[in-house]
Structures are given as structure tokens and as C-alpha cells.
Design a protein around this motif. Sequence first.
Motif, PDB file in Angstrom:
ATOM      1  N   SER A   8       0.872  -1.177   0.000  1.00 47.76           N
ATOM      2  CA  SER A   8       0.000   0.000   0.000  1.00 47.76           C
ATOM      3  C   SER A   8       0.914   1.234   0.000  1.00 47.76           C
ATOM      4  CB  SER A   8      -0.934  -0.022   1.216  1.00 47.76           C
ATOM      5  OG  SER A   8      -0.208   0.100   2.409  1.00 47.76           O
ATOM      6  N   PRO A   9       0.355   2.438  -0.133  1.00 47.93           N
ATOM      7  CA  PRO A   9       1.216   3.622  -0.251  1.00 47.93           C
ATOM      8  C   PRO A   9       2.266   3.786   0.860  1.00 47.93           C
ATOM      9  CG  PRO A   9      -1.028   4.204  -0.767  1.00 47.93           C
ATOM     10  CD  PRO A   9      -1.053   2.770  -0.297  1.00 47.93           C
ATOM     11  N   ASN A  10       1.962   3.377   2.066  1.00 48.38           N
ATOM     12  CA  ASN A  10       2.913   3.560   3.169  1.00 48.38           C
ATOM     13  C   ASN A  10       3.334   2.253   3.819  1.00 48.38           C
ATOM     14  OD1 ASN A  10       2.860   6.352   2.919  1.00 48.38           O
ATOM     15  ND2 ASN A  10       1.037   6.520   4.206  1.00 48.38           N
ATOM     16  N   CYS A  11       3.144   1.141   3.155  1.00 48.06           N
ATOM     17  CA  CYS A  11       3.420  -0.151   3.773  1.00 48.06           C
ATOM     18  C   CYS A  11       4.282  -1.013   2.856  1.00 48.06           C
ATOM     19  CB  CYS A  11       2.099  -0.858   4.080  1.00 48.06           C
ATOM     20  SG  CYS A  11       2.303  -2.362   5.024  1.00 48.06           S
ATOM     21  N   TYR A  12       5.389  -1.497   3.384  1.00 50.71           N
ATOM     22  CA  TYR A  12       6.298  -2.362   2.650  1.00 50.71           C
ATOM     23  C   TYR A  12       6.419  -3.699   3.379  1.00 50.71           C
ATOM     24  CZ  TYR A  12       7.727   1.844   0.185  1.00 50.71           C
ATOM     25  OH  TYR A  12       7.735   2.983  -0.570  1.00 50.71           O
ATOM     26  N   HIS A  13       6.540  -4.774   2.619  1.00 47.83           N
ATOM     27  CA  HIS A  13       6.691  -6.102   3.195  1.00 47.83           C
ATOM     28  C   HIS A  13       7.916  -6.786   2.599  1.00 47.83           C
ATOM     29  CE1 HIS A  13       2.839  -6.162   5.272  1.00 47.83           C
ATOM     30  NE2 HIS A  13       2.328  -5.571   4.200  1.00 47.83           N
ATOM     31  N   THR A  14       8.569  -7.602   3.400  1.00 48.22           N
ATOM     32  CA  THR A  14       9.716  -8.369   2.927  1.00 48.22           C
ATOM     33  C   THR A  14       9.263  -9.380   1.893  1.00 48.22           C
ATOM     34  OG1 THR A  14      10.766  -8.152   5.086  1.00 48.22           O
ATOM     35  CG2 THR A  14      11.598  -9.897   3.649  1.00 48.22           C
ATOM     36  N   CYS A  15      10.014  -9.495   0.813  1.00 51.11           N
ATOM     37  CA  CYS A  15       9.718 -10.486  -0.224  1.00 51.11           C
ATOM     38  C   CYS A  15      10.017 -11.876   0.334  1.00 51.11           C
ATOM     39  CB  CYS A  15      10.563 -10.214  -1.469  1.00 51.11           C
ATOM     40  SG  CYS A  15      10.316 -11.419  -2.780  1.00 51.11           S
ATOM     41  N   LEU A  16       9.031 -12.745   0.321  1.00 41.81           N
ATOM     42  CA  LEU A  16       9.210 -14.080   0.875  1.00 41.81           C
ATOM     43  C   LEU A  16       9.905 -15.028  -0.094  1.00 41.81           C
ATOM     44  CD1 LEU A  16       5.813 -14.522   2.731  1.00 41.81           C
ATOM     45  CD2 LEU A  16       8.024 -13.820   3.652  1.00 41.81           C
ATOM     46  N   THR A  17       9.936 -14.698  -1.375  1.00 39.86           N
ATOM     47  CA  THR A  17      10.612 -15.550  -2.346  1.00 39.86           C
ATOM     48  C   THR A  17      12.119 -15.515  -2.119  1.00 39.86           C
ATOM     49  OG1 THR A  17       8.870 -15.103  -3.948  1.00 39.86           O
ATOM     50  CG2 THR A  17      10.928 -16.004  -4.797  1.00 39.86           C
ATOM     51  N   CYS A  18      12.683 -14.334  -1.921  1.00 40.53           N
ATOM     52  CA  CYS A  18      14.128 -14.201  -1.725  1.00 40.53           C
ATOM     53  C   CYS A  18      14.497 -13.919  -0.267  1.00 40.53           C
ATOM     54  CB  CYS A  18      14.684 -13.098  -2.617  1.00 40.53           C
ATOM     55  SG  CYS A  18      14.059 -11.451  -2.215  1.00 40.53           S
ATOM     56  N   LEU A  19      13.506 -13.843   0.613  1.00 43.07           N
ATOM     57  CA  LEU A  19      13.693 -13.562   2.038  1.00 43.07           C
ATOM     58  C   LEU A  19      14.413 -12.234   2.293  1.00 43.07           C
ATOM     59  CD1 LEU A  19      14.594 -17.153   3.237  1.00 43.07           C
ATOM     60  CD2 LEU A  19      12.373 -16.012   3.340  1.00 43.07           C
ATOM     61  N   GLY A  20      14.099 -11.254   1.467  1.00 43.49           N
ATOM     62  CA  GLY A  20      14.636  -9.915   1.663  1.00 43.49           C
ATOM     63  C   GLY A  20      16.027  -9.691   1.114  1.00 43.49           C
ATOM     64  N   LYS A  21      16.617 -10.684   0.457  1.00 42.19           N
ATOM     65  CA  LYS A  21      17.975 -10.539  -0.071  1.00 42.19           C
ATOM     66  C   LYS A  21      17.990  -9.928  -1.465  1.00 42.19           C
ATOM     67  CE  LYS A  21      19.785 -14.418   2.528  1.00 42.19           C
ATOM     68  NZ  LYS A  21      20.409 -15.736   2.451  1.00 42.19           N
ATOM     69  N   GLY A  22      16.937 -10.135  -2.235  1.00 41.37           N
ATOM     70  CA  GLY A  22      16.895  -9.607  -3.593  1.00 41.37           C
ATOM     71  C   GLY A  22      17.490 -10.542  -4.625  1.00 41.37           C
TER      72      GLY A  22
END
Length: 61
Positions: free
Chosen positions: A37-51
Motif C-alpha cells: 500500500s502507499p505507506n506499507c512495505y513487506h519483505t519479499c518471501l521468495t528471496c527472504l529480503g535478499k533480492g
Amino acid sequence: MSHAVSTTEKKKVQSVSNALNLKTCIKCGGNGYMKSSPNCYHTCLTCLGKGLISEQLESIN
């Protein structure tokens, strides 16, 4: 000069070479997070936040 390589050293070299086969995560674009959402970010579960994800993981999905 020949250099003898032990089996444990070979395993280390193979594991390092497997770790180097990384690609940018497709879901988050390499950021490691996704905007939900405009002010909400979540960690990517596919890469576990590593990118980055391994090529083997990508081929499974």
C-alpha cells in the motif's frame, strides 16, 4: 607442480560455485521488499529480503 585437493576442499569449492549462481528475484525486482500500500512495505518471501535467488530455486518454482 601438481596440487592434491582433498574431498572436503572440493566440496567447499562446489558449494561456493553453487552460491555464485544467483539471479535477481523476479517478484521484488532485486529490492528485497514489496510495496503493498502507499505507506506499507513487506519483505519479499521468495528471496527472504535478499533480492537474489539461486538458479536452482528459480527452476523449481
